[in-house]
Scaffold this motif. Structure first.
Motif, PDB file in Angstrom:
ATOM      1  N   ILE A  37       0.911  -1.228  -0.067  1.00 19.92           N
ATOM      2  CA  ILE A  37      -0.055  -0.018  -0.016  1.00 19.92           C
ATOM      3  C   ILE A  37       0.908   1.262  -0.095  1.00 19.92           C
ATOM      4  CG2 ILE A  37      -1.596   1.441   1.473  1.00 19.92           C
ATOM      5  CD1 ILE A  37      -2.659  -1.393   2.492  1.00 19.92           C
ATOM      6  N   GLN A  38       2.014   1.341   0.934  1.00 19.79           N
ATOM      7  CA  GLN A  38       2.778   2.468   0.986  1.00 19.79           C
ATOM      8  C   GLN A  38       3.565   2.503  -0.184  1.00 19.79           C
ATOM      9  OE1 GLN A  38       5.146   1.531   4.250  1.00 19.79           O
ATOM     10  NE2 GLN A  38       3.910   2.586   5.927  1.00 19.79           N
ATOM     11  N   ALA A  39       3.904   1.317  -1.105  1.00 19.68           N
ATOM     12  CA  ALA A  39       4.862   1.509  -2.256  1.00 19.68           C
ATOM     13  C   ALA A  39       4.070   1.967  -3.346  1.00 19.68           C
ATOM     14  CB  ALA A  39       5.449   0.202  -2.588  1.00 19.68           C
ATOM     15  N   GLY A  40       2.618   1.795  -3.389  1.00 23.45           N
ATOM     16  CA  GLY A  40       1.711   1.956  -4.415  1.00 23.45           C
ATOM     17  C   GLY A  40       1.572   3.532  -4.699  1.00 23.45           C
ATOM     18  N   GLY A  41       1.949   4.370  -3.726  1.00 23.03           N
ATOM     19  CA  GLY A  41       1.718   5.803  -3.512  1.00 23.03           C
ATOM     20  C   GLY A  41       0.079   6.420  -3.817  1.00 23.03           C
ATOM     21  N   SER A  42      -0.185   7.429  -4.381  1.00 22.09           N
ATOM     22  CA  SER A  42      -1.198   7.946  -4.386  1.00 22.09           C
ATOM     23  C   SER A  42      -1.916   7.795  -5.904  1.00 22.09           C
ATOM     24  CB  SER A  42      -1.422   9.246  -4.108  1.00 22.09           C
ATOM     25  OG  SER A  42      -0.426  10.040  -4.738  1.00 22.09           O
ATOM     26  N   GLU A  43      -1.106   7.406  -6.837  1.00 20.65           N
ATOM     27  CA  GLU A  43      -1.628   7.409  -8.179  1.00 20.65           C
ATOM     28  C   GLU A  43      -2.597   6.112  -8.594  1.00 20.65           C
ATOM     29  OE1 GLU A  43       2.492   5.726  -8.580  1.00 20.65           O
ATOM     30  OE2 GLU A  43       1.465   7.125  -7.577  1.00 20.65           O
ATOM     31  N   HIS A  44      -2.475   5.002  -7.715  1.00 22.69           N
ATOM     32  CA  HIS A  44      -3.357   3.946  -7.972  1.00 22.69           C
ATOM     33  C   HIS A  44      -4.469   4.050  -7.155  1.00 22.69           C
ATOM     34  CE1 HIS A  44      -0.273   1.702 -10.028  1.00 22.69           C
ATOM     35  NE2 HIS A  44       0.603   2.072  -9.138  1.00 22.69           N
ATOM     36  N   GLY A  45      -5.632   3.638  -7.574  1.00 24.59           N
ATOM     37  CA  GLY A  45      -6.774   3.833  -6.829  1.00 24.59           C
ATOM     38  C   GLY A  45      -7.029   2.783  -5.837  1.00 24.59           C
ATOM     39  N   TRP A  46      -7.948   3.022  -4.801  1.00 27.99           N
ATOM     40  CA  TRP A  46      -7.875   1.862  -3.919  1.00 27.99           C
ATOM     41  C   TRP A  46      -8.514   0.510  -4.276  1.00 27.99           C
ATOM     42  CZ3 TRP A  46      -6.732  -0.228   0.343  1.00 27.99           C
ATOM     43  CH2 TRP A  46      -7.654  -1.029   1.056  1.00 27.99           C
ATOM     44  N   ASP A  47      -9.408   0.399  -5.234  1.00 26.45           N
ATOM     45  CA  ASP A  47      -9.600  -0.601  -5.959  1.00 26.45           C
ATOM     46  C   ASP A  47      -8.509  -1.542  -6.410  1.00 26.45           C
ATOM     47  OD1 ASP A  47     -12.299  -0.540  -5.455  1.00 26.45           O
ATOM     48  OD2 ASP A  47     -12.851   0.147  -7.321  1.00 26.45           O
ATOM     49  N   ASP A  48      -7.779  -0.963  -7.134  1.00 25.47           N
ATOM     50  CA  ASP A  48      -6.530  -1.547  -7.681  1.00 25.47           C
ATOM     51  C   ASP A  48      -5.809  -2.406  -6.490  1.00 25.47           C
ATOM     52  OD1 ASP A  48      -6.809  -0.664 -10.015  1.00 25.47           O
ATOM     53  OD2 ASP A  48      -5.286   0.676 -10.133  1.00 25.47           O
ATOM     54  N   VAL A  49      -5.340  -1.507  -5.536  1.00 24.14           N
ATOM     55  CA  VAL A  49      -4.655  -1.910  -4.314  1.00 24.14           C
ATOM     56  C   VAL A  49      -5.309  -2.998  -3.664  1.00 24.14           C
ATOM     57  CG1 VAL A  49      -3.698  -1.254  -2.380  1.00 24.14           C
ATOM     58  CG2 VAL A  49      -3.488   0.352  -4.182  1.00 24.14           C
ATOM     59  N   HIS A  50      -6.749  -2.954  -3.480  1.00 20.28           N
ATOM     60  CA  HIS A  50      -7.337  -3.898  -2.613  1.00 20.28           C
ATOM     61  C   HIS A  50      -7.422  -5.136  -3.546  1.00 20.28           C
ATOM     62  CE1 HIS A  50     -10.897  -6.275  -1.735  1.00 20.28           C
ATOM     63  NE2 HIS A  50     -10.832  -5.428  -0.454  1.00 20.28           N
ATOM     64  N   GLY A  51      -7.553  -5.299  -4.822  1.00 26.84           N
ATOM     65  CA  GLY A  51      -7.474  -6.539  -5.558  1.00 26.84           C
ATOM     66  C   GLY A  51      -6.162  -7.005  -5.380  1.00 26.84           C
ATOM     67  N   ASP A  52      -4.980  -6.218  -5.328  1.00 27.53           N
ATOM     68  CA  ASP A  52      -3.734  -7.104  -5.543  1.00 27.53           C
ATOM     69  C   ASP A  52      -3.503  -7.361  -4.127  1.00 27.53           C
ATOM     70  OD1 ASP A  52      -1.420  -7.239  -6.584  1.00 27.53           O
ATOM     71  OD2 ASP A  52      -0.758  -5.309  -5.863  1.00 27.53           O
TER      72      ASP A  52
END
Ligand SMILES: Nc1ncnc2c1ncn2[C@@H]1O[C@H](COP(=O)(O)OP(=O)(O)OP(=O)(O)O)[C@@H](O)[C@H]1O
Ligand SMILES: [Mg+2]
Length: 294
Positions: free
Chosen positions: A90-105
């Motif tokens: 989550i931290q590495a993802g930064g702010s450019e990815h949406g929550w949905d992307d990160v959640h799925g990941d």
């Protein structure tokens, strides 16, 4: 490779250092042919755990062991999310990815920590799964096991169902400290292991202490059986017979007379009250020989 007959299974177990009686060989055979779990019950030290280990050696399958204890939960037995790694993602993802992307990941297999039960069904190679001392867990845990044991699948809410890629040989052991549920028993083949009869116990002891003469091994097993016949808190098991045989070898004893027995009986019985009873009942018989001395 599945065994072709009960005799073949018995032979394979023997090759792996386990002398199975007929019921144990039959159940081990059926477990492989019917792909059913085996529930092994019986007193302490009669070879319940060893049967699973021997099946692993005999089949060349890896042994995955889940040691049960009070309070054992899914996170330790089945799977757990790797929170630390998820956080880093989550931290590495930064702010450019949406929550949905990160959640799925972060709820994908990469972030899953597999515990023994899951390892046993999700691996590439078939294994032997030993669920040791299931009676130490609570009924909720048993209920959780049911899905796994009947369908060989696990449901992870975020991921869905994970089905077994290979069929494990499953062995559950219990010391009977509590009654297991009917639902669990129904899904398993059942094996009651008891203290073996004289000849088989001799063979087992000789396997573990081959240097002990046949005559002394016989004498040893006879004395152990006399001790078992008393009303003890904890009768000596096969494990104690083996330990006693090794002790006699180290002591250089060539017979079991009263002196030898008094010196070494703490190998056989380990409760104060048992020791007193055994010394009184068995020690006395040894002083007054059971058989004519040569
Ligand atoms: N049939 C057998 N053939 C060879 N060795 C055996 C056999 N049965 C028992 N043993 C030996 O006896 C010892 C005790 O067996 P094991 O640890 O499997 O007992 P257990 O029934 O699991 O006891 P517990 O309930 O205390 O866990 C082991 O060292 C094992 O090698
Ligand atoms: Mg055991």
């Amino acid at each position: 490779m599945e065994p072709g007959s009960v005799a073949e299974t018995k032979e394979a177990l023997k090759g792996a250092g386990y002398l199975a009686d007929e019921p144990a060989a039959l159940v081990s055979f059926l477990a492989q042919r019917l792909s059913k779990p085996v529930l092994v019950e019986g007193p302490a030290g009669v070879g319940k755990t060893e049967l699973a280990k021997a099946l692993s050696r005999a089949t060349g399958r890896e042994l995955i062991r889940l040691q049960c204890y009070e309070g054992l939960d899914e996170a330790k037995a089945l799977y757990e999310w790797n929170y630390r790694k998820q956080l880093l993602r989550i931290q590495a993802g930064g702010s450019e990815h949406g929550w949905d992307d990160v959640h799925g990941d972060i709820f994908s297999e990469e972030f899953l920590l597999e515990r023994p039960l899951m390892q046993a069904i999700a691996g590439a190679e078939p294994v032997v799964l030993l669920i040791d001392e299931i009676d130490k867990t609570d009924q909720e845990f048993e209920a959780m096991l049911l899905e796994l044991l009947s369908d060989f699948q696990i449901t992870i809410p975020e991921l869905g169902q994970i089905s077994a890629t290979t069929m494990p040989i499953v062995v559950l052991t219990s010391n009977n400290s509590r009654e297991l549920t009917e639902a669990l028993k129904r899904r398993c083949l059942y094996l009651w292991l008891d203290y073996p009869e004289l000849e088989r116990e001799m063979a087992i002891v000789r396997l573990h202490a081959p240097e002990l003469s046949e005559a002394l091994t016989r004498r040893l097993v006879e004395v152990v059986r006399m001790v078992r016949a008393l009303d003890l808190k904890k009768p000596p098991s096969i494990a104690e017979s083996i330990d006693w045989a090794r002790t006699l070898l180290l002591m250089g004893s060539d017979d079991i007379d009263k002196a030898t027995f008094d010196q070494s009986m703490s190998i056989l019985v380990k409760h104060r009250t048992d020791i007193d009873l055994v010394a009184e009942r068995v020690g006395v018989k040894l002083a007054d020989p059971l058989r004519p001395q040569a």
